[in-house]
Design a protein around this motif. Structure first.
Motif, short mmCIF file in Angstrom:
data_model
loop_
_atom_site.label_atom_id
_atom_site.label_comp_id
_atom_site.label_asym_id
_atom_site.label_seq_id
_atom_site.Cartn_x
_atom_site.Cartn_y
_atom_site.Cartn_z
N PRO A 30 7.92 67.88 10.17
CA PRO A 30 8.50 66.66 10.75
C PRO A 30 10.02 66.74 10.84
O PRO A 30 10.64 66.25 11.78
CB PRO A 30 8.03 65.57 9.79
N GLU A 31 10.62 67.42 9.85
CA GLU A 31 12.08 67.56 9.82
C GLU A 31 12.61 68.28 11.08
O GLU A 31 13.75 68.05 11.50
CB GLU A 31 12.46 68.34 8.55
N SER A 32 11.76 69.14 11.66
CA SER A 32 12.20 69.91 12.83
C SER A 32 12.58 69.01 13.99
O SER A 32 13.28 69.43 14.91
CB SER A 32 11.05 70.84 13.29
N PHE A 33 12.09 67.79 13.97
CA PHE A 33 12.30 66.90 15.13
C PHE A 33 13.44 65.91 14.93
O PHE A 33 13.67 65.06 15.77
CB PHE A 33 10.99 66.16 15.44
N LYS A 34 14.08 66.03 13.78
CA LYS A 34 15.18 65.10 13.50
C LYS A 34 16.36 65.35 14.47
O LYS A 34 16.81 66.49 14.65
CB LYS A 34 15.65 65.29 12.05
N ILE A 35 16.83 64.28 15.10
CA ILE A 35 17.97 64.38 16.00
C ILE A 35 19.16 63.71 15.34
O ILE A 35 19.21 62.48 15.25
CB ILE A 35 17.67 63.74 17.37
N ALA A 66 1.29 61.70 19.34
CA ALA A 66 2.11 62.75 19.93
C ALA A 66 1.23 63.72 20.70
O ALA A 66 0.00 63.69 20.56
CB ALA A 66 2.89 63.49 18.84
N MET A 67 1.85 64.55 21.48
CA MET A 67 1.11 65.59 22.19
C MET A 67 1.94 66.87 22.16
O MET A 67 3.16 66.84 21.91
CB MET A 67 0.81 65.17 23.62
N ALA A 68 1.27 67.98 22.43
CA ALA A 68 1.99 69.25 22.57
C ALA A 68 1.29 70.06 23.63
O ALA A 68 0.08 69.89 23.87
CB ALA A 68 2.00 70.02 21.24
N GLN A 69 2.04 70.92 24.30
CA GLN A 69 1.40 71.82 25.28
C GLN A 69 2.26 73.05 25.49
O GLN A 69 3.49 72.99 25.42
CB GLN A 69 1.09 71.09 26.58
N THR A 70 1.56 74.14 25.70
CA THR A 70 2.26 75.40 26.05
C THR A 70 2.21 75.65 27.55
O THR A 70 2.81 76.61 28.02
CB THR A 70 1.66 76.59 25.29
N LEU A 93 6.87 75.96 23.96
CA LEU A 93 6.05 74.93 23.28
C LEU A 93 6.73 73.58 23.43
O LEU A 93 7.79 73.34 22.84
CB LEU A 93 5.89 75.31 21.80
N LEU A 94 6.11 72.73 24.24
CA LEU A 94 6.67 71.40 24.49
C LEU A 94 5.93 70.38 23.64
O LEU A 94 4.69 70.37 23.59
CB LEU A 94 6.53 71.06 25.98
N VAL A 95 6.69 69.53 22.94
CA VAL A 95 6.10 68.52 22.06
C VAL A 95 6.75 67.18 22.39
O VAL A 95 7.96 67.12 22.62
CB VAL A 95 6.35 68.86 20.57
N ASP A 144 3.30 63.25 13.60
CA ASP A 144 2.30 63.63 14.60
C ASP A 144 2.80 64.76 15.50
O ASP A 144 2.04 65.64 15.92
CB ASP A 144 1.93 62.41 15.45
N MET A 145 4.09 64.74 15.80
CA MET A 145 4.65 65.81 16.63
C MET A 145 4.51 67.16 15.92
O MET A 145 4.12 68.17 16.54
CB MET A 145 6.12 65.53 16.94
N ALA A 146 4.79 67.20 14.63
CA ALA A 146 4.65 68.45 13.87
C ALA A 146 3.20 68.90 13.85
O ALA A 146 2.89 70.09 14.03
CB ALA A 146 5.18 68.26 12.45
N LEU A 147 2.30 67.96 13.67
CA LEU A 147 0.87 68.30 13.66
C LEU A 147 0.44 68.86 15.02
O LEU A 147 -0.27 69.87 15.11
CB LEU A 147 0.03 67.07 13.29
N ALA A 148 0.89 68.21 16.08
CA ALA A 148 0.53 68.67 17.42
C ALA A 148 1.04 70.10 17.65
O ALA A 148 0.30 70.99 18.11
CB ALA A 148 1.10 67.73 18.47
#
Lengths: 600, 600
Positions: free
Chosen positions: B399-404, B479-483, B491-493, B500-504
């Motif tokens: 989840p930390e990866s998405f911190k802005i 959330a969603m993710a797709q390659t 990898l777009l999330v 949820d973004m990290a899980l996706a």
């Protein structure tokens, strides 16, 4: 196919093209405000500019941004522009001039490309002759794209030619620069009935990814035509009936509708399109064989286009038939055949869509002809010495050479096979006639319009000759000789007396071949054709003038038929029915067998 | 071009063709008494037989003499036959299946040939990916003719892809069996404004005598279009206005009219032909991108043909647009695209010309599909192991990866650049919005439909990523993710919360790529696409079903737009206006500059 017929290949100049279109670089030439014959969409677009650089079209539309200080601008207000005309099937030799001189005759008429089949010179000189034609073509702007002659000899086993073409030769010649396909495959029986040599030539052409051009001249549009097309033949110019054209197009074969000096098929066969609601992307107009006087008095493809329009064809369609359609037939439409970006700037100008008279011809972006005349210098003929040395008759010809000995035990007359011509047709009839015998020799019969004919092999001094009799030319005196004598082009002599025949023959041997007429021991007319005995190296106007004089001489001697030398030129062609005489003897062309001159 | 897509090259079987046409040898198959859609003359011919041998057509007409004891005879009384349909521009990857499975989906619909541009897999796997697609195509009868992808990366300097294509690669790949041209040259500015690398690719293609396919998507039909076509581009599928089609055809460019699952241009742009009296030999119908569910529910080219007929196009013309016209575009009309002698026996059957539903498909003389199903076995997928190993993210995603992080000195909110989608359009808007700051990080704004988005480089473990905000998807949770994330397919999330973004993201990393939807810590839907993160190796029906479930999951999460994963797949494509996010950061696609996430 990669296009060798351009100033520069597109892959070298894509960047320049883009730069000129956007105005970053300036065009070499801009045509302003023309009425464009758009052969892609079949419409006229008004107010069109064309920007040209490196010999190619960079832009079609508004070219204001392409004009710089050094740009030549042509104001085409009120004028039509169309892609340069292409003849998809033409034998240059029929015009009795080389490729360079042919170009001088046809380019002012709007012809910018020809797919030539140098079949005649190949019969005499072999592949070297083809190469000589290709080389001669290089001195002129006309795109002289050559096919490899496919049927040398035309009728194997029944005549002697100067050369021979088989799969091996085809394979090699397909690699030549300037070669774009296989010449007309006249041996359609060989295709249909599986002659391995013929199929070998087809295979070599297909392997080289080249186009096979056809010659299918029989009315069978069922099994035979299917077999022929299924073997890979892409186009055919031998249709004589509207249904031939229709069935060829339906079978995906390009129907090349012919209007040559002598073969006037087009008005009849174009009904296939005019009378049926069919699409015509497989239709082309071609000339096949044009004589020098026709080129001068009428023109070339422009003339045929005008005639087609007179028959009721939409003029834009007629132009498609000599531009985008032949280009697509030869899979060169990405390079030629339309005025669209990237293509070679081969463009013609004219004023009246319904009476197309070319006022200007441009090839690769250069104006090469205006108002009926070439505007660029054309270098001297480039034919090598070898093609000037083709009269190799293995016998010293004297009046005695023409003596036809009567068969043993013959009485006062003998039943003899005589070839009787049919005016304005390529066929003839076999007639059995009683001819008088005198001094052991069979005689002419001038009262019944029977003259003597001889064919001397002239390529390899084999000393072979054929002797026989001809009916229908109307000669009252004199003799003629010609080395234009399809397809082997041996020395053909005919006349009312042996002395004049010998003089005619020796006159041609001396000048390297050609056509002549002789009477009372004097040469009345001579058309020297020293290039392979087929072509002159003089200007087309001079050749046409000499042909006119030859025609007059024939008339003096009593012959009233049109262009008699043309009918005569087919008398040794052993694939035309019914009876022909070659250097090997008399041939029954219905059964393909040698027959005796005397009928029992 | 020589045709590698046939049972035997014609040059090996000309003799057999002739023998079968004449009945000397017997056909393998004869179709009796059909109504032939003749695309050469644009007419229907009734009572037509077709004789087939060696996979090729030996005769069209009356085939009685071709039938022997071993000849399979198909009575086609009451049925139409037409040439097999060809798609002149298609990305197989868009269907999320390999070439083999794609064939299984489209061949029963009458598609016998595709000119595919394996652009997506090439972005991930490079030339090896293209080769893998070509090889996978070899296990199916569908003629899978491949173009060489031209624009890898799509937007050089703004994203990281798995590979790179330049003139050197193009030169090499042009020699590959199975390659038929250059894939869509999307970098039209590079063509028009003279990028040497782009022109290098064009030159290599032209030198190889291959066809350059285009992608010209701007309304300038003047200088830009001319520059583009003059550089050698032969066709384009990016027309969105009737005038685009008209001007392209007028300029000798094949106008490929598109009707894909998402891009429905055809009904609009076909007015160019229906409303103007122009000839249409440069018109084609193509699909470009088709999703698995469209293939199953509607079909492929048959569907587009039906739609074009509904728009008022003559059905024979519609069939020309998917047969002889694309074949001529690729200069393969001597081998494909018409039911004429010598061509490959690629033939479709149907009962109603005004509602074409394919009942039988024949390829190279073999019946390969009947009544909607393949009738031949298709081998297992032939993809190599390397294309299954393409998830190389350089960071352990939490989840930390998405911190802005908020900019230094930020207050309670910060002015932020947000990408706002436009429903059913490929473009988006840049919006400057005030977003809240909490704990030093900028927050989503679910009340204003603003979610977070991240793009992780996934090819070379560079560890680069881009972070930003998205508006317009309507997500309330999850959330969603797709390659599948054009064109670099990183990898777009995106989502409403970091967990949820990290899980996706990790769900996709684990399964080798694909599409997924996640909410409240649970995976709601997953479409694994282990082949390059783009394609499944499961049957098309299974993939379509999973896509349907994915759509449902999106709806669950609050998104109401059509096929949201498709809109999402373009959010990292840095050549679409106005604002996009790649793994390198935020790009202003109007000025082609990186911009800061925060607007002052």
């Amino acid at each position: 196919m990669l296009n060798k017929f351009c100033k520069k290949p597109l892959y070298e100049v894509t960047l320049k093209m883009a730069n000129v279109a956007t105005g970053v670089e300036k065009a070499d030439m801009v045509i302003k405000n023309a009425k464009l014959v758009n052969v892609c969409t079949c419409e006229i677009q008004e107010g069109i500019d064309v920007a040209i650089a490196e010999g190619r079209i960079a832009l079609v539309g508004d070219a204001s941004q392409c004009i710089g200080d050094a740009t030549k601008v042509i104001d085409a207000t009120g004028q039509y522009i169309a892609p340069g005309f292409m003849d998809a099937h033409i034998h240059v030799e029929s015009a009795m001039i080389g490729v360079g001189e042919y170009a001088r005759a046809v380019v002012p008429h709007g012809t910018t490309g020809i797919f030539m089949d140098p079949h005649e010179i190949c019969n005499v000189c072999g592949p070297d002759g083809v190469k000589a034609m290709i080389e001669d073509g290089k001195r002129v702007p006309l795109k002289s794209m050559s096919n490899v002659p496919s049927c040398i000899p035309a009728v194997a086993g029944f005549e002697d030619t100067g050369s021979h073409i088989g799969p091996k030769e085809v394979r090699e010649m397909m690699t030549w620069d300037g070669v774009m396909g296989l010449g007309e495959m006249m041996n359609f029986p060989g295709v249909i009935y599986g002659d391995p040599n013929v199929h070998g030539e087809l295979a070599e052409t297909l392997k080289a990814d080249q186009v096979i051009t056809g010659h299918y001249s029989v009315p069978d549009t069922a099994n035979g035509l299917n077999a022929y097309i299924a073997s890979g033949v892409r186009c055919c110019h031998e249709s004589t009936r509207a249904e031939d054209v229709l069935e060829k197009m339906r079978h995906g074969m390009y129907a090349l509708m012919r209007y040559g000096s002598a073969w006037h098929d087009m008005p009849v066969i174009i009904r296939a399109i005019l009378d049926n609601k069919v699409e015509d992307r497989f239709a082309c107009l071609i000339s096949d064989d044009t004589h020098p006087d026709t080129l001068i008095s009428e023109g070339h493809l422009d003339y045929i286009v005008r005639l087609a329009v007179k028959e009721g064809l939409d003029p834009i369609k007629a132009i498609q038939y000599v531009t985008i359609n032949p280009a697509t037939c030869f899979r060169m439409d990405h390079e030629m055949g339309s005025i669209t970006p990237g293509k070679c700037a081969d463009i013609v100008f004219f004023d009246d869509l319904n009476d197309i008279q070319i006022t200007r011809t441009m090839i690769d972006g250069d104006i090469v002809a205006e108002n009926g005349k070439m505007t660029v210098e054309i270098g001297k003929s480039a034919f090598p010495a070898s093609v000037y040395d083709t009269m190799h008759v293995g016998e010293t010809i004297t009046p005695e050479s023409f003596k036809i000995a009567a068969p043993e035990g013959a009485g006062a007359s003998v039943k003899t096979r005589v070839m009787e011509i049919i005016p304005n047709r390529v066929g003839d009839y076999e007639r059995i006639m009683d001819l008088k015998v005198a001094d052991g020799a069979v005689q002419n019969d001038p009262d019944n319009d029977v003259i003597k004919m001889a064919v001397f092999e002239r390529h390899h001094k084999t000393g072979t000759k054929g002797l026989g009799f001809l009916k229908g030319f109307g000669l009252k005196k004199g003799a003629m000789a010609q080395t234009v004598s399809h397809d082997a082009h041996n020395l053909l002599v005919a006349g009312t007396n042996d002395e004049d025949m010998a003089l005619a023959a020796n006159t041609l041997i001396e000048c390297g071949g050609g056509l002549c007429a002789v009477a009372d021991g004097k040469v009345l007319a001579l058309v020297p054709l020293p290039i392979a005995g087929l072509m002159s190296d003089e200007p087309v106007e001079v050749v046409a003038d000499k042909i006119t004089k030859l025609d007059a001489a024939w008339k003096d001697m009593g012959c009233t038929i049109n262009s008699p030398y043309m009918t005569m030129a087919l008398m040794a062609l052993a694939c035309l029915p019914e009876l022909r005489l070659t250097n090997r003897g008399m041939v029954d062309c219905r059964t393909f067998q040698f027959v005796d001159l005397f009928a029992e």
